[in-house]
Structure formats: C-alpha cells, structure tokens
Design a protein around this motif. Sequence first.
Motif, PDB file in Angstrom:
ATOM      1  N   ALA A  70       2.945   8.295 -22.225  1.00  0.00           N
ATOM      2  CA  ALA A  70       3.559   7.093 -21.658  1.00  0.00           C
ATOM      3  C   ALA A  70       4.262   7.409 -20.337  1.00  0.00           C
ATOM      4  N   ARG A  71       4.916   8.593 -20.299  1.00  0.00           N
ATOM      5  CA  ARG A  71       5.606   8.988 -19.063  1.00  0.00           C
ATOM      6  C   ARG A  71       4.612   9.172 -17.915  1.00  0.00           C
ATOM      7  N   LYS A  72       3.474   9.797 -18.214  1.00  0.00           N
ATOM      8  CA  LYS A  72       2.458   9.987 -17.179  1.00  0.00           C
ATOM      9  C   LYS A  72       1.859   8.654 -16.730  1.00  0.00           C
ATOM     10  N   ASN A  73       1.678   7.731 -17.701  1.00  0.00           N
ATOM     11  CA  ASN A  73       1.184   6.395 -17.304  1.00  0.00           C
ATOM     12  C   ASN A  73       2.162   5.707 -16.356  1.00  0.00           C
ATOM     13  N   THR A  74       3.456   5.832 -16.675  1.00  0.00           N
ATOM     14  CA  THR A  74       4.481   5.257 -15.802  1.00  0.00           C
ATOM     15  C   THR A  74       4.457   5.922 -14.423  1.00  0.00           C
ATOM     16  N   GLN A  75       4.263   7.243 -14.423  1.00  0.00           N
ATOM     17  CA  GLN A  75       4.184   7.982 -13.159  1.00  0.00           C
ATOM     18  C   GLN A  75       2.987   7.514 -12.329  1.00  0.00           C
ATOM     19  N   PHE A  76       1.841   7.338 -13.004  1.00  0.00           N
ATOM     20  CA  PHE A  76       0.643   6.885 -12.300  1.00  0.00           C
ATOM     21  C   PHE A  76       0.846   5.485 -11.713  1.00  0.00           C
ATOM     22  N   ILE A  77       1.496   4.606 -12.513  1.00  0.00           N
ATOM     23  CA  ILE A  77       1.752   3.253 -12.030  1.00  0.00           C
ATOM     24  C   ILE A  77       2.671   3.280 -10.813  1.00  0.00           C
ATOM     25  N   GLY A  78       3.748   4.081 -10.901  1.00  0.00           N
ATOM     26  CA  GLY A  78       4.685   4.184  -9.779  1.00  0.00           C
ATOM     27  C   GLY A  78       4.022   4.718  -8.522  1.00  0.00           C
ATOM     28  N   GLU A  79       3.234   5.808  -8.688  1.00  0.00           N
ATOM     29  CA  GLU A  79       2.554   6.375  -7.527  1.00  0.00           C
ATOM     30  C   GLU A  79       1.516   5.409  -6.966  1.00  0.00           C
ATOM     31  N   GLY A  80       0.801   4.711  -7.860  1.00  0.00           N
ATOM     32  CA  GLY A  80      -0.214   3.764  -7.411  1.00  0.00           C
ATOM     33  C   GLY A  80       0.387   2.612  -6.626  1.00  0.00           C
ATOM     34  N   VAL A  81       1.500   2.057  -7.166  1.00  0.00           N
ATOM     35  CA  VAL A  81       2.166   0.954  -6.478  1.00  0.00           C
ATOM     36  C   VAL A  81       2.703   1.417  -5.120  1.00  0.00           C
ATOM     37  N   THR A  82       3.267   2.645  -5.079  1.00  0.00           N
ATOM     38  CA  THR A  82       3.799   3.181  -3.818  1.00  0.00           C
ATOM     39  C   THR A  82       2.697   3.335  -2.777  1.00  0.00           C
ATOM     40  N   PHE A  83       1.575   3.958  -3.173  1.00  0.00           N
ATOM     41  CA  PHE A  83       0.461   4.129  -2.240  1.00  0.00           C
ATOM     42  C   PHE A  83      -0.106   2.779  -1.805  1.00  0.00           C
ATOM     43  N   PHE A  84      -0.175   1.838  -2.758  1.00  0.00           N
ATOM     44  CA  PHE A  84      -0.698   0.515  -2.443  1.00  0.00           C
ATOM     45  C   PHE A  84       0.171  -0.180  -1.387  1.00  0.00           C
ATOM     46  N   LEU A  85       1.511  -0.105  -1.564  1.00  0.00           N
ATOM     47  CA  LEU A  85       2.416  -0.727  -0.599  1.00  0.00           C
ATOM     48  C   LEU A  85       2.343  -0.033   0.759  1.00  0.00           C
ATOM     49  N   VAL A  86       2.246   1.310   0.741  1.00  0.00           N
ATOM     50  CA  VAL A  86       2.138   2.050   2.000  1.00  0.00           C
ATOM     51  C   VAL A  86       0.855   1.662   2.739  1.00  0.00           C
ATOM     52  N   ILE A  87      -0.246   1.552   1.986  1.00  0.00           N
ATOM     53  CA  ILE A  87      -1.527   1.161   2.597  1.00  0.00           C
ATOM     54  C   ILE A  87      -1.435  -0.246   3.181  1.00  0.00           C
ATOM     55  N   LEU A  88      -0.831  -1.180   2.417  1.00  0.00           N
ATOM     56  CA  LEU A  88      -0.712  -2.554   2.908  1.00  0.00           C
ATOM     57  C   LEU A  88       0.156  -2.641   4.157  1.00  0.00           C
ATOM     58  N   ILE A  89       1.317  -1.963   4.119  1.00  0.00           N
ATOM     59  CA  ILE A  89       2.219  -2.002   5.279  1.00  0.00           C
ATOM     60  C   ILE A  89       1.541  -1.390   6.499  1.00  0.00           C
ATOM     61  N   GLY A  90       0.890  -0.232   6.285  1.00  0.00           N
ATOM     62  CA  GLY A  90       0.182   0.405   7.390  1.00  0.00           C
ATOM     63  C   GLY A  90      -0.948  -0.457   7.919  1.00  0.00           C
ATOM     64  N   ALA A  91      -1.678  -1.112   6.999  1.00  0.00           N
ATOM     65  CA  ALA A  91      -2.803  -1.958   7.409  1.00  0.00           C
ATOM     66  C   ALA A  91      -2.316  -3.150   8.228  1.00  0.00           C
ATOM     67  N   VAL A  92      -1.227  -3.779   7.756  1.00  0.00           N
ATOM     68  CA  VAL A  92      -0.679  -4.928   8.494  1.00  0.00           C
ATOM     69  C   VAL A  92      -0.186  -4.494   9.871  1.00  0.00           C
ATOM     70  N   PHE A  93       0.506  -3.354   9.922  1.00  0.00           N
ATOM     71  CA  PHE A  93       1.019  -2.849  11.195  1.00  0.00           C
ATOM     72  C   PHE A  93      -0.116  -2.565  12.178  1.00  0.00           C
ATOM     73  N   VAL A  94      -1.152  -1.867  11.693  1.00  0.00           N
ATOM     74  CA  VAL A  94      -2.283  -1.538  12.560  1.00  0.00           C
ATOM     75  C   VAL A  94      -3.000  -2.797  13.020  1.00  0.00           C
ATOM     76  N   TYR A  95      -3.209  -3.725  12.085  1.00  0.00           N
ATOM     77  CA  TYR A  95      -3.919  -4.965  12.436  1.00  0.00           C
ATOM     78  C   TYR A  95      -3.165  -5.754  13.500  1.00  0.00           C
ATOM     79  N   ARG A  96      -1.849  -5.895  13.299  1.00  0.00           N
ATOM     80  CA  ARG A  96      -1.059  -6.653  14.266  1.00  0.00           C
ATOM     81  C   ARG A  96      -0.990  -5.938  15.610  1.00  0.00           C
ATOM     82  N   ALA A  97      -0.876  -4.602  15.573  1.00  0.00           N
ATOM     83  CA  ALA A  97      -0.813  -3.837  16.819  1.00  0.00           C
ATOM     84  C   ALA A  97      -2.115  -3.965  17.600  1.00  0.00           C
TER      85      ALA A  97
END
Length: 324
Positions: A70-97
């Motif tokens: 369960a701890r590893k599942n939580t870790q995977f979810i946290g890392e996945g959400v973090t990478f997903f947000l980083v990708i989205l923020i970076g994508a929006v920044f690059v697109y707007r730039a």
Amino acid sequence: MPLRFLPKQKLALATAIYWFLLFYIIAALFFWFVKLRQQNEQMANYKLMELVADDPSYLQKVDKITTEAARKNTQFIGEGVTFFLVILIGAVFVYRAVRRQFRVAQQQQNFMMAITHELKTPIAVAKLNLETLQKHKLEESKQQKLISMTLQETNRLNTLTNNILISSQLEGGGYKFTREELDLSAMADKMMAEFRQRFPDRRFEWEVVPGLEIKGDALLIQILMSNLIDNAIKYSPKAGLIRFALVSKPAGPCIIVTDEGEGIPDEEKDKVFKRFYRIGNEEVRKTKGTGLGLYLCKKITEDHSASIHIEDNTPRGSKFIIQF
C-alpha cells in the motif's frame, strides 16, 4: 528555419506534432504507472505465497507485506501526480512561450513590411516633386505647393526615423535621459502652429493654459505630443476636428488629444500601447503606421512618472489623456 519565416501551414503542423508528443508522454506516464502498480501487486502476492500458514508470526508478516504494498502504491501515485503536474506546467509554459514568440515575430515581420512602405513613400514623393521642379518651369503658386508637399513628406520621414531610433534606444537603455525645466505651454503652442502649417486642409483647435511647466526631456516630450497629434490625424476623417488641450489639474499639467475617428474598442484600449501592435488585420489595414507611435507615448509617459489612458469621445472618436 527561424520561426518568423514559418508559414501558417507549417506552424499548424508543428502545433499538431507538439500536441501529439504531449499526449504520447502523458499516455506513457499512465502506462508505466499501471505497470508499476501491477508489478507491486504481483510482488506482494509472491511474498504472501511464500509464507507458511502455521508460522506464529504469519499475521504480522501478512500485515507487513500488505502495508508495504500500500505504501508503494501511495508512492507511485504521488510520483505520478507530481510528474503529471510538472509535464502539464512545462507544456503550458512552452506552448504559451512559442505562441507568444510567433505573435512577436509576426508583428515584427508586419513592422518590416510597414516600415519599408513608410520609408519608400515619402522618399518617392519628395523625389518626384523635386524632379518636377527641376524639369519644368512652374508658376509660383504651383512651385510653393510642391515645396510644401515635399516638406510634409520630409517631416513625415523625420518623425518616422525619430520613432524608430528613439524606440530602439529606450528599449535597449541607450538613450541618455535628461531632466530640465520645460515650458510645456510654449512647446504645445509651437507644435500645434506647426501642425496647422503642415496640414492646412485639416481642422485643428487647441486650448493651452499658459505658464505650465514640467521637468523632463525636451526631445521626448516633443515626440510624445507629436505622436498623439499625428495619430489623431491618421485615424480621423479629413473633415474631422482634432482638438488639443493643455490644462492644469490638481495633480499637475494634463494633455488631452481628441479625434473624431472610428474610436477604439474597450478590449483594445490597453493593447494599442504595445510595441508593433495595430488594430485590425495587417493584410487589409489601410491606415499608415508602424505600431511604434503609441508604444513610444506609453514609454515616454512612464519615464516622466506620468500616466496615459484612452477614453471614448462623444459622439465618436477617441480621447487620449496624459496626466503629469
């Protein structure tokens, strides 16, 4: 190939490829997230199968294995959400730039087209007038008319080159700003008299309160007032009235330039002060200009700790107000 030279079709293709790659990265992220969760569950099941049922610590070991899974599942979810947000923020920044860079490049390209036309026209007119004076013996009235037209075109060329040079110097920090006591009233009276002489077929009215002074750069203040009046001339019908007022307000001297043109929509009132920005479609726009005049007005007012804004004129047109 630089972005400003990309045709719209290639920009659309590049945008499509960008979105395809973005969705591919997000899909890959979810794919590996699912795979990691499946692998984690399989490892937990393997560990549970290896346990001996009659082991005294069987329940503790089962609890430990399930807790770790369960701890590893939580870790995977946290890392996945973090990478997903980083990708989205970076994508929006690059697109707007990239889109912003394309808009700026497009405006610069339009500026180069406009400046080429703006430079060639007064030179061609002045050359034609001088050649006419040289080749033909004209009546005195016709000679004076041609000379007057030539002076108008050279003044227009001088204003244009001043706008380009000053804009470049102000943007790059190369202009040496001076502060001196300026008789704003005298400068305004002189400038309006010059405009009436240069444009005898236009209607001008001005009201100048005498004795108003400010501390500032004489050349920049001249360019400021000249650009405002020139802008009113460009966007007003030939029979339209152009009014200039220099009045005293509690905060300080106030310049008001009013025209009877088409007016400026509310959503465009702030945009017109951006560099190279011009209202409408560049391909169908007929009014002369480079998109530097009002940008310089905004820049000069800010450098003099003043403010500039636009109001609607009644019944039609625009009113530019500068408060020192």
